[in-house]
Design an enzyme around this catalytic site. Structure first.
Site, mmCIF file in Angstrom:
data_model
loop_
_atom_site.group_PDB
_atom_site.id
_atom_site.type_symbol
_atom_site.label_atom_id
_atom_site.label_comp_id
_atom_site.label_asym_id
_atom_site.label_seq_id
_atom_site.Cartn_x
_atom_site.Cartn_y
_atom_site.Cartn_z
ATOM 1 C CB CYS A 42 -15.426 -6.372 0.815
ATOM 2 S SG CYS A 42 -16.487 -5.874 2.165
ATOM 3 C CD GLU B 254 -12.249 -7.577 -4.786
ATOM 4 O OE1 GLU B 254 -11.098 -7.950 -4.514
ATOM 5 O OE2 GLU B 254 -13.084 -7.275 -3.918
ATOM 6 C CE LYS C 211 -0.413 -4.571 8.648
ATOM 7 N NZ LYS C 211 -0.374 -3.361 7.800
ATOM 8 C CD GLU D 161 -15.628 -11.323 7.051
ATOM 9 O OE1 GLU D 161 -15.958 -11.518 5.868
ATOM 10 O OE2 GLU D 161 -16.287 -11.740 8.018
HETATM 11 P P1 NAD Z 1 -4.376 -6.335 1.125
HETATM 12 O O1 NAD Z 1 -4.601 -7.794 1.313
HETATM 13 O O2 NAD Z 1 -3.368 -5.891 0.163
HETATM 14 O O3 NAD Z 1 -3.932 -5.675 2.526
HETATM 15 C C1 NAD Z 1 -4.723 -5.823 3.676
HETATM 16 C C2 NAD Z 1 -3.823 -5.736 4.906
HETATM 17 O O4 NAD Z 1 -2.934 -6.857 4.944
HETATM 18 C C3 NAD Z 1 -2.945 -4.501 4.971
HETATM 19 O O5 NAD Z 1 -2.938 -4.016 6.297
HETATM 20 C C4 NAD Z 1 -1.581 -5.051 4.582
HETATM 21 O O6 NAD Z 1 -0.515 -4.281 5.102
HETATM 22 C C5 NAD Z 1 -1.598 -6.418 5.212
HETATM 23 N N1 NAD Z 1 -0.646 -7.381 4.652
HETATM 24 C C6 NAD Z 1 0.095 -7.286 3.508
HETATM 25 N N2 NAD Z 1 0.834 -8.400 3.333
HETATM 26 C C7 NAD Z 1 0.566 -9.212 4.391
HETATM 27 C C8 NAD Z 1 1.017 -10.525 4.760
HETATM 28 N N3 NAD Z 1 1.864 -11.218 4.020
HETATM 29 N N4 NAD Z 1 0.511 -11.055 5.887
HETATM 30 C C9 NAD Z 1 -0.384 -10.382 6.648
HETATM 31 N N5 NAD Z 1 -0.843 -9.144 6.335
HETATM 32 C C10 NAD Z 1 -0.362 -8.568 5.229
HETATM 33 O O7 NAD Z 1 -5.809 -5.722 0.840
HETATM 34 P P2 NAD Z 1 -6.172 -4.200 0.482
HETATM 35 O O8 NAD Z 1 -5.687 -3.919 -0.903
HETATM 36 O O9 NAD Z 1 -5.753 -3.323 1.592
HETATM 37 O O10 NAD Z 1 -7.772 -4.251 0.488
HETATM 38 C C11 NAD Z 1 -8.534 -4.555 -0.636
HETATM 39 C C12 NAD Z 1 -9.088 -5.960 -0.540
HETATM 40 O O11 NAD Z 1 -9.790 -6.114 0.693
HETATM 41 C C13 NAD Z 1 -10.112 -6.284 -1.609
HETATM 42 O O12 NAD Z 1 -9.857 -7.565 -2.130
HETATM 43 C C14 NAD Z 1 -11.438 -6.290 -0.864
HETATM 44 O O13 NAD Z 1 -12.446 -7.055 -1.440
HETATM 45 C C15 NAD Z 1 -11.019 -6.783 0.467
HETATM 46 N N6 NAD Z 1 -11.982 -6.393 1.508
HETATM 47 C C16 NAD Z 1 -12.775 -7.362 2.029
HETATM 48 C C17 NAD Z 1 -13.732 -7.038 2.989
HETATM 49 C C18 NAD Z 1 -14.624 -8.096 3.579
HETATM 50 O O14 NAD Z 1 -15.256 -7.844 4.598
HETATM 51 N N7 NAD Z 1 -14.711 -9.275 2.994
HETATM 52 C C19 NAD Z 1 -13.872 -5.712 3.398
HETATM 53 C C20 NAD Z 1 -13.043 -4.741 2.835
HETATM 54 C C21 NAD Z 1 -12.096 -5.108 1.892
#
Ligand code: NAD
Length: 468
Positions: free
Chosen positions: A280, A374, A170, A246
């Site tokens: 990230c 962040e 997803k 992650e």
């Molecule tokens: P987000 O948490 O808003 O969304 C990530 C995913 O989770 C999306 O597909 C979203 O639709 C889904 N989601 C939303 N609500 C959910 C729920 N209640 N349960 C399960 N899934 C749900 O993150 P984002 O804004 O898309 O990404 C940015 C963040 O990702 C930053 O904090 C960044 O640091 C982190 N990130 C981490 C890594 C890593 O490897 N550690 C890599 C890339 C990004």
């Protein structure tokens, strides 16, 4: 605008309704994705579940050959996928942009294909023979963010396939189009149901939340924010799902007095501004010793000043827009606040649409929001320090623990400091340089488990010990 299909059981599915995916460079529609609900999610999970017995019982060489075919498919469609990523994500085609992202996806897919988890012989003597086997889990649910949509999808899908699991992925509602196309492409060389994709706008129905609680999904691999990762952990508990999380980072870089400011400026810039800071493991706070503070800032600003910001589809663009309005507003608010507290060395003012220039703000300290939070955008806080012990304490004063870096001419001294940073990866004289043969993951609130290498592959299996 173009309607994209989801692939469930190797069939194109629209799910009826659709939602618009915006091109962040223009504000126009990049395409439309299916707005799916519980019925489509259940169908995707059922397809993956049905595909599992055959897929998981294939010989290891057969799984490896299938993974090699998937890798070749992605490579064959690299330019097409790169263009979709730029259109929906905003990053430039060139430099550390979408072509680089797809190149990385191919490299990771190829490397993961070559990995294996052979049976480990724990004992073989007159008392008996004890073997440790790695067994696939079943259906893996992959939930991805919007910053590297294809590369992260590959980080999730390939180890799952290589170890005999089936997948429901997803993508983020901000960048679903490239994943829809990726799954369509790889289904050309996979049996039906082995990889399925579902998309939704997270409004009436949150697919990710439903996946985390779904009784027929055995593992969730998630990349995204800390807040969402914590929710997943909670909803996964009743079904005892395996988890790889992650999550967010607030990586610190520490610059020691013996550096050559000119020599490190370009690497410092890309350590912080790769993908416009929407990475990230980007450097999100920079601690610089007072004796070189001004020289480092000057060299960094001189490099950053010449970066061309624009529409990623323009071959000359070096940094694109911020990906979405929510993130743009967050970066704008943090930069506006930091301007009042510190000294703007470059940028600081939001541009047109979702464009935000590379911004460097000095004179800040721990406790200031741009330092503590962040930002996930192109605004780097610089903090001056006098004593390296203070720098380490400030770097570790964070609930995050993803990455960190030490910038120093004396490599042995840098290695000693590296061991004192509380984070999963530490780089010396660079930042964020991940690679497929090195496990990657966060400590503290930045995550659970690792990806990549043999250690990452193991997370897609359960251990079974056979005593004979
Ligand atoms: P987000 O948490 O808003 O969304 C990530 C995913 O989770 C999306 O597909 C979203 O639709 C889904 N989601 C939303 N609500 C959910 C729920 N209640 N349960 C399960 N899934 C749900 O993150 P984002 O804004 O898309 O990404 C940015 C963040 O990702 C930053 O904090 C960044 O640091 C982190 N990130 C981490 C890594 C890593 O490897 N550690 C890599 C890339 C990004």
């Amino acid at each position: 605008m173009m309607q994209h299909f989801a692939t469930i059981n190797d069939k194109p599915v629209t799910g009826g309704a659709s939602f618009a995916v915006l091109n962040p460079a223009t504000g126009g529609e990049a395409g439309r994705a299916p707005n799916m609900g519980a019925a489509e999610l259940d169908a995707a999970v059922a397809a993956a579940r049905a595909a599992f017995p055959d897929w998981s019982s294939r010989a290891d060489e057969a799984l490896q050959a299938a993974c090699a075919a998937v890798t070749a498919k992605i490579e064959e469609h690299a330019e097409e996928l790169a263009r979709v990523v730029t259109l929906e994500q905003g990053k430039p085609l060139n430099g550390l942009g979408s072509r680089w992202e797809i190149g990385g996806a191919v490299a990771w897919a190829g490397y993961t294909t070559g990995l294996s988890l052979p049976v480990k012989l724990l004992q073989d003597n007159e008392q008996g023979r004890v073997e440790l086997h790695r067994r696939p889990l079943g259906v893996v649910g992959s939930i991805t963010p919007w910053n590297f949509p294809v590369m992260i999808a590959i980080w999730h899908i390939m180890p799952a396939l290589r170890t005999g699991n089936t997948v429901v992925i997803k993508p983020s509602p901000h960048t679903p189009l490239s994943t829809l196309r990726l799954v369509e492409i790889i289904n050309e060389v996979l049996p039906p149901g082995v990889v399925n994709v579902v998309t939704g706008d997270d409004r009436a129905f949150n697919i990710g939340a439903a996946m985390s609680a779904h009784p027929d999904i055995q593992k969730i691999v998630f990349t995204g924010s800390c807040a969402t990762g914590q929710k997943i952990m909670q909803s996964a508990a009743p079904t005892m799902k395996r988890l790889t999380l992650e999550m967010g980072g607030n990586d610190a870089g520490i610059v020691l007095p013996d550096v050559d400011p000119q020599g490190i400026a370009e690497r410092l810039f890309w350590g912080a501004f790769i993908n416009n800071g929407q990475t990230c493991a980007a450097m999100k706070r920079l601690y610089v010793h007072e004796s070189v503070h001004d020289a480092v800032c000057e060299a960094l600003v001189a490099f950053a000043r010449n970066i061309q910001v624009g529409d990623g589809m323009d071959e000359n663009t070096v940094l694109g827009p911020i990906q979405n309005r929510m993130q743009f507003d967050k970066v704008s608010a943090l930069a506006a606040d930091a301007k009042r507290r510190g000294k703007v060395l470059l940028g600081g003012e939001p541009g047109e649409g979702l464009f935000f220039p590379p911004t460097i703000i000095a004179g800040l300290r721990n406790g200031d929001p741009l330092v503590d939070e962040e930002q996930f955008g192109p605004a780097l806080p610089v903090i001056s320090y006098g004593n390296v012990e203070d720098a380490i304490a400030m770097a570790n004063d964070s609930s995050n623990g993803l990455g960190g870096s030490v910038w120093c001419s004396d490599i042995d001294a840098a290695r000693r400091l590296a061991g004192r940073l509380q984070c999963g990866s530490v780089w010396i004289n660079k930042h964020g340089a991940i690679q497929p043969n090195a496990p990657f993951g966060g400590i503290k609130a930045s995550g659970l488990g690792v990806e990549f290498a043999e250690e990452g592959l193991q997370e897609y299996t359960d251990i079974q010990v056979v005593f004979a």
